[in-house]
Each structure stands twice: as structure tokens, then as C-alpha cells.
Design a protein around this motif. Structure first.
Motif, PDB file in Angstrom:
ATOM      1  N   VAL A 178       5.747  -2.457   1.447  1.00 17.63           N
ATOM      2  CA  VAL A 178       6.772  -1.656   0.769  1.00 17.63           C
ATOM      3  C   VAL A 178       8.003  -2.501   0.469  1.00 17.63           C
ATOM      4  CG1 VAL A 178       8.362   0.285   1.056  1.00 17.63           C
ATOM      5  CG2 VAL A 178       5.958   0.513   1.740  1.00 17.63           C
ATOM      6  N   LYS A 179       8.421  -3.290   1.435  1.00 12.95           N
ATOM      7  CA  LYS A 179       9.606  -4.127   1.235  1.00 12.95           C
ATOM      8  C   LYS A 179       9.364  -5.169   0.145  1.00 12.95           C
ATOM      9  CE  LYS A 179      11.262  -3.635   5.989  1.00 12.95           C
ATOM     10  NZ  LYS A 179      11.572  -4.344   7.266  1.00 12.95           N
ATOM     11  N   LYS A 180       8.190  -5.796   0.182  1.00 16.17           N
ATOM     12  CA  LYS A 180       7.889  -6.834  -0.798  1.00 16.17           C
ATOM     13  C   LYS A 180       7.841  -6.263  -2.201  1.00 16.17           C
ATOM     14  CE  LYS A 180       4.450 -10.361  -1.921  1.00 16.17           C
ATOM     15  NZ  LYS A 180       3.162 -10.984  -1.523  1.00 16.17           N
ATOM     16  N   PHE A 181       7.249  -5.118  -2.400  1.00 14.02           N
ATOM     17  CA  PHE A 181       7.153  -4.526  -3.736  1.00 14.02           C
ATOM     18  C   PHE A 181       8.520  -4.096  -4.244  1.00 14.02           C
ATOM     19  CE2 PHE A 181       6.547  -1.002  -6.674  1.00 14.02           C
ATOM     20  CZ  PHE A 181       5.607  -1.539  -7.544  1.00 14.02           C
ATOM     21  N   ALA A 182       9.341  -3.535  -3.372  1.00  9.34           N
ATOM     22  CA  ALA A 182      10.674  -3.074  -3.798  1.00  9.34           C
ATOM     23  C   ALA A 182      11.544  -4.244  -4.247  1.00  9.34           C
ATOM     24  CB  ALA A 182      11.345  -2.314  -2.658  1.00  9.34           C
ATOM     25  N   SER A 183      11.392  -5.409  -3.608  1.00  6.72           N
ATOM     26  CA  SER A 183      12.214  -6.562  -3.979  1.00  6.72           C
ATOM     27  C   SER A 183      11.742  -7.204  -5.284  1.00  6.72           C
ATOM     28  CB  SER A 183      12.204  -7.594  -2.845  1.00  6.72           C
ATOM     29  OG  SER A 183      10.870  -8.045  -2.616  1.00  6.72           O
ATOM     30  N   ASN A 184      10.496  -7.111  -5.623  1.00  8.40           N
ATOM     31  CA  ASN A 184       9.942  -7.741  -6.823  1.00  8.40           C
ATOM     32  C   ASN A 184       9.893  -6.810  -8.032  1.00  8.40           C
ATOM     33  OD1 ASN A 184       9.514 -10.102  -5.373  1.00  8.40           O
ATOM     34  ND2 ASN A 184       7.416  -9.492  -4.777  1.00  8.40           N
ATOM     35  N   SER A 185      10.266  -5.564  -7.903  1.00  7.48           N
ATOM     36  CA  SER A 185      10.148  -4.601  -9.000  1.00  7.48           C
ATOM     37  C   SER A 185      11.491  -4.414  -9.686  1.00  7.48           C
ATOM     38  CB  SER A 185       9.642  -3.259  -8.448  1.00  7.48           C
ATOM     39  OG  SER A 185       9.633  -2.295  -9.457  1.00  7.48           O
ATOM     40  N   ASP A 186      11.483  -4.120 -11.024  1.00  8.13           N
ATOM     41  CA  ASP A 186      12.693  -3.845 -11.805  1.00  8.13           C
ATOM     42  C   ASP A 186      13.113  -2.390 -11.692  1.00  8.13           C
ATOM     43  OD1 ASP A 186      12.709  -6.455 -12.640  1.00  8.13           O
ATOM     44  OD2 ASP A 186      11.513  -6.033 -14.448  1.00  8.13           O
ATOM     45  N   LEU A 187      12.405  -1.619 -10.955  1.00  6.49           N
ATOM     46  CA  LEU A 187      12.680  -0.180 -10.830  1.00  6.49           C
ATOM     47  C   LEU A 187      14.010   0.020 -10.114  1.00  6.49           C
ATOM     48  CD1 LEU A 187      11.700   2.768 -11.155  1.00  6.49           C
ATOM     49  CD2 LEU A 187      10.621   2.537  -8.899  1.00  6.49           C
ATOM     50  N   VAL A 188      14.927   0.765 -10.827  1.00  6.94           N
ATOM     51  CA  VAL A 188      16.224   1.059 -10.235  1.00  6.94           C
ATOM     52  C   VAL A 188      16.124   2.252  -9.299  1.00  6.94           C
ATOM     53  CG1 VAL A 188      18.611   1.722 -10.718  1.00  6.94           C
ATOM     54  CG2 VAL A 188      17.415   0.085 -12.206  1.00  6.94           C
ATOM     55  N   GLU A 224      -1.849  -2.319  11.292  1.00  6.61           N
ATOM     56  CA  GLU A 224      -1.885  -1.703   9.963  1.00  6.61           C
ATOM     57  C   GLU A 224      -0.521  -1.156   9.577  1.00  6.61           C
ATOM     58  OE1 GLU A 224      -4.894   1.249  10.075  1.00  6.61           O
ATOM     59  OE2 GLU A 224      -6.565  -0.171  10.312  1.00  6.61           O
ATOM     60  N   LEU A 225       0.222  -0.587  10.526  1.00  6.51           N
ATOM     61  CA  LEU A 225       1.551  -0.064  10.234  1.00  6.51           C
ATOM     62  C   LEU A 225       2.497  -1.190   9.832  1.00  6.51           C
ATOM     63  CD1 LEU A 225       3.649   2.197  10.189  1.00  6.51           C
ATOM     64  CD2 LEU A 225       3.946   1.874  12.668  1.00  6.51           C
ATOM     65  N   GLU A 226       2.466  -2.292  10.536  1.00  2.52           N
ATOM     66  CA  GLU A 226       3.346  -3.427  10.204  1.00  2.52           C
ATOM     67  C   GLU A 226       3.022  -3.968   8.819  1.00  2.52           C
ATOM     68  OE1 GLU A 226       2.733  -6.147  13.369  1.00  2.52           O
ATOM     69  OE2 GLU A 226       3.895  -4.989  14.846  1.00  2.52           O
ATOM     70  N   LYS A 227       1.756  -4.062   8.504  1.00  2.00           N
ATOM     71  CA  LYS A 227       1.374  -4.559   7.178  1.00  2.00           C
ATOM     72  C   LYS A 227       1.824  -3.589   6.090  1.00  2.00           C
ATOM     73  CE  LYS A 227      -2.685  -7.146   8.774  1.00  2.00           C
ATOM     74  NZ  LYS A 227      -4.172  -7.255   8.715  1.00  2.00           N
ATOM     75  N   ALA A 228       1.726  -2.290   6.321  1.00  5.71           N
ATOM     76  CA  ALA A 228       2.120  -1.308   5.305  1.00  5.71           C
ATOM     77  C   ALA A 228       3.626  -1.365   5.054  1.00  5.71           C
ATOM     78  CB  ALA A 228       1.705   0.091   5.752  1.00  5.71           C
ATOM     79  N   GLU A 229       4.432  -1.474   6.093  1.00  2.00           N
ATOM     80  CA  GLU A 229       5.888  -1.539   5.910  1.00  2.00           C
ATOM     81  C   GLU A 229       6.287  -2.827   5.203  1.00  2.00           C
ATOM     82  OE1 GLU A 229       7.339  -1.077   9.841  1.00  2.00           O
ATOM     83  OE2 GLU A 229       7.236   1.130   9.815  1.00  2.00           O
ATOM     84  N   ALA A 230       5.611  -3.938   5.507  1.00  3.71           N
ATOM     85  CA  ALA A 230       5.911  -5.199   4.827  1.00  3.71           C
ATOM     86  C   ALA A 230       5.561  -5.108   3.354  1.00  3.71           C
ATOM     87  CB  ALA A 230       5.128  -6.337   5.483  1.00  3.71           C
ATOM     88  N   GLU A 271       1.488   5.523   2.479  1.00  5.61           N
ATOM     89  CA  GLU A 271       0.550   4.852   3.373  1.00  5.61           C
ATOM     90  C   GLU A 271       1.248   4.356   4.633  1.00  5.61           C
ATOM     91  OE1 GLU A 271      -1.296   1.800   1.151  1.00  5.61           O
ATOM     92  OE2 GLU A 271      -2.526   3.148  -0.078  1.00  5.61           O
ATOM     93  N   ALA A 272       2.411   3.856   4.448  1.00  7.26           N
ATOM     94  CA  ALA A 272       3.155   3.386   5.614  1.00  7.26           C
ATOM     95  C   ALA A 272       3.507   4.556   6.527  1.00  7.26           C
ATOM     96  CB  ALA A 272       4.428   2.650   5.164  1.00  7.26           C
TER      97      ALA A 272
END
Length: 711
Positions: free
Chosen positions: A243-253, A235-241, A380-381
Motif C-alpha cells: 500500500v505504501k509503495k503504490f501510494a508513493s508511485n501514483s499520481d492520484l491526489v 502476509e500482513l507486513e507485505k500487504a501494508e508495504a 487486503e491489508a
């Protein structure tokens, strides 16, 4: 005589012994003392029954006690509170441990270890059938009713085990000593060694059970923690993954750029607010200018427009030096157009600001959602990481803890083989038998006294009637009525003769100033001894040398024929009718030493005869010829004759049969006499049985019936 007491209302007959229904303690003690023989007999029987049970029937039982102490503070090698914590030692935990020791699971182990299934003391199936049992009684009655008997079902092995555990529970006691962590395990058995063995074995099984529970709990915790740590790692590995995926796909500076957008939105809203206020003012001014122009209020228009050129043109028109009218109108038109243009310009500016604000709000909203989602994923992570680290640490501690468990209790004192039986407690049984026998005997005496509805003592009769008891006449030992007079003649010093003398004295002294001459004897119901009393009183008065006449006033039953030989004799009715003279029908009896006048059968109602003037005149005649006249009348509750005669006599004696006439009968009889104004001079308690007095406990209270007199 106390006339105030005589005239008490008849309702006093049903009053209690003390005011307002209070209990007279002394009266209760006197009643118990009179019934002391019953109490003693009941006590002796109870002691014999209790002694027979204690020494012959009861099976001796032995008690053995083992002591177990709860270790509420333990030093553990590894601190692992969640898995291996000791008991807290509070009252709830102590009570819980008491129930654990008495639990059926632990007792089942005890039964199997000590092989109690083969012990008849605990396994009822091994005992022989009793001579009388519930099953046999039910079967017998079913046979009488013709119900076919059913075959007895054989209990299963589990049923036998459960029944054995139930019997063991009855003979076990587990208790906690107050303000301590110590438990007493008490076992009871017919065998002293078995009692000690049961108590000690149960204590050891309890401690062993604690170790087994802790070992099982540690093993289960280790297994569960291992599986849980593996799941948490995934569950920890999935949560960290995530976070990384959302940060790369978001326009949020970042949060800083979102703050700048919020400040910009605030500035635009302030400008929009000012523009809206200015637009309202401009629109209102333009509307007023149009209104003044339409109303041709040129001065008001010029004042509102605040235009110097227009004021000058107005002044020139007044001095007739103004220019052409077209110049004035053109100026007004220009002012109106300027006001309208300003209003439209402000409205356009507001629209532009509104669109900018909407666009900026949409941008902020989108970035806010992205920021919230990103932060949620990060939390969550982080939570997964903390939980994973915590469970990983607990798994390592639990692995180390295996094999070093300690029990929460220890045996403080093993049970010893008892030397004496704890029950039956013979002394206590005999003492309780004595107390219960006394209570049962006292209850019998009080219930008999409570159920008693007759009169046994003159005090009771006086208290409940309100009249004075003038005489207490014992039973005259004569089987036939004809022998009553002979008995009194032959035994002038007997208790009965002396009682008649006391009655005579009381009657003659009832009114010292005007002694009674005409005395009426009556009662409530037949068979109370009033006629015998009349005969005895007549004999006693004649013994004083007085001239006495005994009149048979009961012309309905005419009981004098049972005492005297008076067949075919005339009497009272013949004298009243004038058929004969009194001297011709009066009969002198040698035993009585007095005259008597019999009654006769009459077709006329007896009450009418005694209500006539002839009867009253007849009584006046008798007063002249005799010193005393005694009239024996019928019972007042049977016929009205006595009430009629009672209005013409000097004294009324009301006879009550000892331990026979009910309280209600006496009350109604006295009430009927007092209703016609007849005063009851005194009561006579008649036919008192000496043996009965002793049986009820009154034998020592009445000298008139003691052995002082001849029988």
C-alpha cells in the motif's frame, strides 16, 4: 326331480364355490376341520423339534447392558467453540455416536484389551472343525469329480483380527433410547461374566476415546495455529508495504479530485450536446437557404433569412424603384456566406469539445484505476490484519485449553453379571413351533385339497355338475366280480345293499307322473362300477316282485361273462337280426331273481345297431313284457353307443367313481350326453371307500356308510 337343475350348462362344472371368485371362509374351515389329524400331527412334530432344539441343541446365551449418557451441555473453562465445542445433541449427532461406539477401531481396542483373540467364542480359528461343513462338502464333491484339492490358506494375523471383530459385532447391540441422550450397550456371550465385562469395557473405551480425540485435536490445533499466525504476520507486513509503495508511485491526489474531474466531464458533455444540436439546426438552415436561392424563390429566401435589408430590396424591385440587381445578389450572397460560416464555426466548436472530453475521460480512467488498485491493496491489508488478530487470539485460547478437556459422555450405569440366560427363550420357541406346526399342517391340508381333482362328496359332485346325486354306493368287499351278486344276496342289510335301495327309490321317484321303465346305466370312462351297479339295481327291483330284464349294451367288451357262466350263448344281436326269439335267449338268474340278455360280438358297428329302427322296436317290445329294463352301456367318452341308446330310454344314470374320475372327464361325459338331448336323470357316486372317507375327514358325515349297517 328338479329338472331346472339337471339342465344347467356343463360350464357350471368349472364354476367356483362362490360368485365372482370369492373365497368361502366356511368351506376353508370345514376343509381344515376334516384335516385336523394332519394338523395335529404336524403340530406335535413341530413342538418336538422345537423342544429338542430349545432344551438340547441351543447354547444358552447371556446378555448384559451398560448405559452411557451423552453430555450435550458442558461448562468449559475457556470458550473455544472452534476446537473444543461439545456435541449438539440433535438426532444426527446421536446417531453418529451410536456408529462411533460400533466402529471397528473402537472394537479392535476392545478385542486387544480383553484378549478375545484367544477366546474360541469369538476367534473361529480356535474352534474344532465341525463334523459337516461347507468346505468338507465341497472337497468331497471335488474328489468325486477328480478335481485335485487345494491346500487351505492360513489366514494372516490381520485377517484373524478382522474375523474376531466381525464375531464381536454380531454379539453387540448399541441403541439410543427415544427422546433422550442415553445409549444402551448390550453384549451377548456364552459366559455371563464375559458379557458384563464386554459391555462395561466398551463404554469405558468410548469415553476414553472421546478424551483422546479432543486432546489430539487440541494439540494439532495449537501447532497449526502457531504456524498459521506466523504466515499471516508475514502476509500482513507485505500487504501494508504494498500500500505504501503504490501510494508513493501514483499520481492520484485523492477521491475528491476525481469527483471534480467527473463534474467537469459532465459539464463538457452537456455543452457538446447543445453544440451538436445548434450545429444541426445551422446546417439545416444553410442547406434550405441554398436550395431557395437555387430555386430563385426570393420571397421564401427572405422569409427564412429574416433579413430586413433583403425584404426591402425585394419590395423596391416590385415597385420598379429598386437599385441595381447586383446589390440584391450581393445581399443574398452575404447571407449565404454568413450561414455557412456559422455552421463551420459550430462544427469546429464540437470538435474542440470532443477532444477535451476524450482527454478528460482518459485522465479520469487512469486515476480511477489507480484509486481502485489502491483501495484493493488497502482492503487486503485490512483483511490480513483481521485474520491475523483472530488467529492470534485463537492460538492463545487453545494454548490455555490444553490439559482441561472433558468427555462428552459418561457411564450412567455399569452392566451387572446376568443370572439367567436370555436365549434360547424356550417358551417362545415352543409357542412359535406350535404356530408353525399348525400353519404347516394347514398348508398341507389346503394344498392337498387344492390339488384334488376328483369327487369325494355328493355335494361337490352336484355343485360342479348341476345334476342330482341319487345314489352313493360304497365299495363292495368282493375280490371277484362273480361274488358281487352273491355278496348282495347273502347280506341284504349291508351298507351296499341299503345304498342300492336308496338309489332304486330315487330313480322310481324321479318322475312320479310317469315312472321310468327303461333305465340306462353309463359312465365317463371304464372301471367306474356301472355294471356292478346295474346288477345290484336289477336284483333290488326284482325283490319288489317286479319283472326285470338286464340288457348287456356293451357288445364291444361283453363284461357279463365275468359275472355269469354264459359261454356259447346267443343274445341281443340274435334277437335284433331275427335269428331267434327273445324268450329263447333270455337267461334267468336265481341270485338276481331277474332275466338278463347278453351282448354278442358283431361285425356291424355297435352304434349303427343301436341307431336302427329294429332296436327301438325291440325296446317297445320289452316295455310290454317287463316292468323294468336296465341297459348297461359302455362309457360315453370311449364309444358313442351310450349316446345313441340314451335317446330311447326313460332314465339315465351316470356313474362317477369316488376319488378317481377327474372333473374334466365327468364334464366331458355329461356334455356329450346333453349334446344329443339325453337328459341325465341322476348321478351315482360309486365305490366309496369308508376308510378313505375317514382319512379325508368325511367319516362322520355319511350315515349310509356308518356302523349302523352290517358289512
Amino acid at each position: 326331480m328338479n329338472t331346472a337343475r339337471m339342465n344347467l350348462p356343463i360350464s357350471h362344472l368349472e364354476s367356483q364355490a362362490s360368485p365372482e371368485g370369492e373365497i368361502d371362509i366356511m368351506q376353508i374351515f370345514r376343509t381344515l376341520w376334516r384335516g385336523k389329524l394332519w394338523i395335529i400331527l404336524s403340530t406335535i412334530i413341530a413342538i418336538l423339534v422345537g423342544g429338542y432344539y430349545a432344551f438340547s441343541v441351543a447354547t444358552p446365551l447371556y446378555r448384559a447392558k451398560a448405559v452411557v449418557m451423552l453430555e450435550n451441555r458442558q461448562e468449559q473453562v475457556v470458550d473455544i467453540e472452534s476446537v473444543m465445542t461439545g456435541l449438539s445433541g440433535d438426532q444426527a449427532s446421536v446417531n453418529t455416536e451410536v456408529e462411533v461406539i460400533r466402529s471397528r477401531g473402537l472394537l479392535e481396542k476392545l478385542v486387544l484389551k480383553l484378549d478375545l483373540l484367544n477366546d474360541p467364542e469369538f476367534n473361529l480359528e480356535l474352534r474344532p472343525d465341525p463334523f459337516i461343513s461347507t468346505d468338507k462338502v465341497v472337497k468331497f464333491f471335488k474328489g468325486l469329480l477328480g478335481v485335485p484339492p487345494k491346500d487351505k490358506e492360513q489366514p494372516s494375523e490381520r485377517g484373524i483380527l478382522d474375523a474376531t471383530i466381525d464375531e464381536l459385532l454380531k454379539k453387540l447391540s448399541v441403541s439410543n433410547i427415544r427422546q433422550s441422550y442415553v445409549f444402551n450397550i448390550v453384549a451377548t456371550s456364552e459366559d455371563p461374566r464375559k458379557a458384563a465385562e464386554i459391555a462395561n469395557t466398551l463404554g469405558e473405551l468410548y469415553i476414553l476415546d472421546q478424551l483422546e480425540v479432543k486432546f489430539d485435536a487440541t494439540a494439532q490445533a495449537t501447532e497449526w495455529l502457531t504456524e498459521r499466525v506466523t504466515q499471516l504476520q508475514d502476509e500482513l507486513e507485505k500487504a501494508e508495504a504494498a500500500v505504501k509503495k503504490f501510494a508513493s508511485n501514483s499520481d492520484l491526489v485523492g477521491p475528491e479530485s476525481l469527483d471534480a474531474l467527473n463534474r467537469q466531464l459532465k459539464d463538457l458533455r452537456e455543452r457538446l450536446s447543445k453544440s451538436e444540436a445548434a450545429e444541426r439546426d445551422a446546417r439545416e438552415r444553410a442547406n434550405r437557404l441554398h436550395a431557395l436561392a437555387d430555386a430563385k424563390d426570393f420571397e421564401g429566401f427572405a422569409k427564412l433569412a429574416n433579413d430586413p435589408t433583403l425584404r426591402r430590396l425585394i419590395s423596391a424591385r416590385e415597385t420598379e424603384n429598386a437599385g441595381t440587381p447586383d446589390t440584391f445578389k450581393a445581399r443574398m450572397t452575404r447571407i449565404l456566406q454568413t450561414a455557412d460560416q456559422k455552421t463551420a464555426q459550430l462544427a469546429k466548436q464540437i470538435n474542440t469539445l470532443t477532444q477535451s472530453i476524450d482527454s478528460l475521460q482518459q485522465q479520469i480512467e487512469n486515476q480511477s484505476k489507480d484509486l481502485v488498485e489502491l483501495q484493493q491493496l488497502q482492503r487486503e491489508a485490512e483483511a490480513s490484519r483481521l485474520i491475523y488478530e483472530y488467529f492470534l487470539s485463537r492460538m492463545k485460547e487453545t494454548s490455555v485449553q490444553q490439559g482441561i478437556q472433558q468427555a462428552d459422555s459418561r457411564v450412567l450405569s455399569y452392566a451387572v453379571v446376568p443370572l439367567r440366560a436370555s436365549s434360547p427363550r424356550k417358551g417362545v420357541i415352543l409357542f412359535m413351533s406350535t404356530i408353525l406346526g399348525m400353519i404347516f399342517g394347514s398348508a398341507i391340508v389346503l394344498l392337498k385339497e387344492f390339488a384334488q381333482n376328483t369327487f369325494r362328496t355328493p355335494e361337490d359332485l352336484e355343485h360342479l355338475s348341476g345334476a342330482t346325486v341319487m345314489g352313493q354306493i360304497p365299495v363292495i368287499p368282493a375280490k371277484k366280480r362273480k361274488k358281487v351278486i352273491q355278496y348282495l344276496t347273502d347280506k341284504p342289510t349291508s351298507a351296499a345293499a341299503e345304498a342300492i335301495r336308496n338309489l332304486r327309490t330315487s330313480v322310481l321317484l324321479s318322475n312320479v307322473d310317469n315312472p321310468p321303465k327303461v333305465i340306462m346305466s353309463t359312465s365317463s370312462v371304464p372301471g367306474e362300477g356301472k355294471t356292478t351297479q346295474s346288477l345290484a339295481l336289477a336284483q333290488n327291483l326284482s325283490g319288489l316282485g317286479k319283472k326285470v330284464l338286464l340288457v348287456e349294451g356293451d357288445i364291444r367288451r361283453r363284461t357279463f361273462a365275468e359275472y355269469f357262466d354264459i359261454k356259447n350263448k346267443q343274445g341281443l344281436l340274435a334277437v335284433l337280426s331275427g335269428e331267434t326269439k327273445l324268450e329263447d335267449v333270455v337267461i334267468f338268474n336265481e341270485d338276481l331273481k331277474a332275466d338278463f340278455l347278453i351282448g354278442e360280438k358283431s361285425a356291424v358297428n355297435a352304434a349303427d345297431v343301436f341307431s336302427s329302427d329294429k332296436f327301438r322296436a325291440f325296446l317297445d317290445e320289452l316295455r310290454e313284457k317287463y316292468d323294468y329294463i336296465i341297459i348297461d352301456t359302455p362309457p360315453v367318452l370311449a364309444v358313442p353307443d351310450a349316446r345313441v341308446i340314451g335317446q330311447s330310454v326313460d332314465a339315465v344314470l351316470f356313474t362317477v367313481k369316488w376319488d378317481s374320475t377327474t372333473r374334466r372327464q365327468v364334464a366331458e361325459g355329461l356334455k356329450s350326453l346333453r349334446s344329443i338331448g339325453a337328459t341325465v336323470t341322476g348321478l351315482v357316486l360309486a365305490q366309496i371307500d369308508k376308510r378313505g372317507m375317514k382319512r379325508y375327514g368325511y367319516g362322520d358325515s355319511y350315515g349310509a356308510y356308518s356302523d349302523y349297517y352290517d358289512n
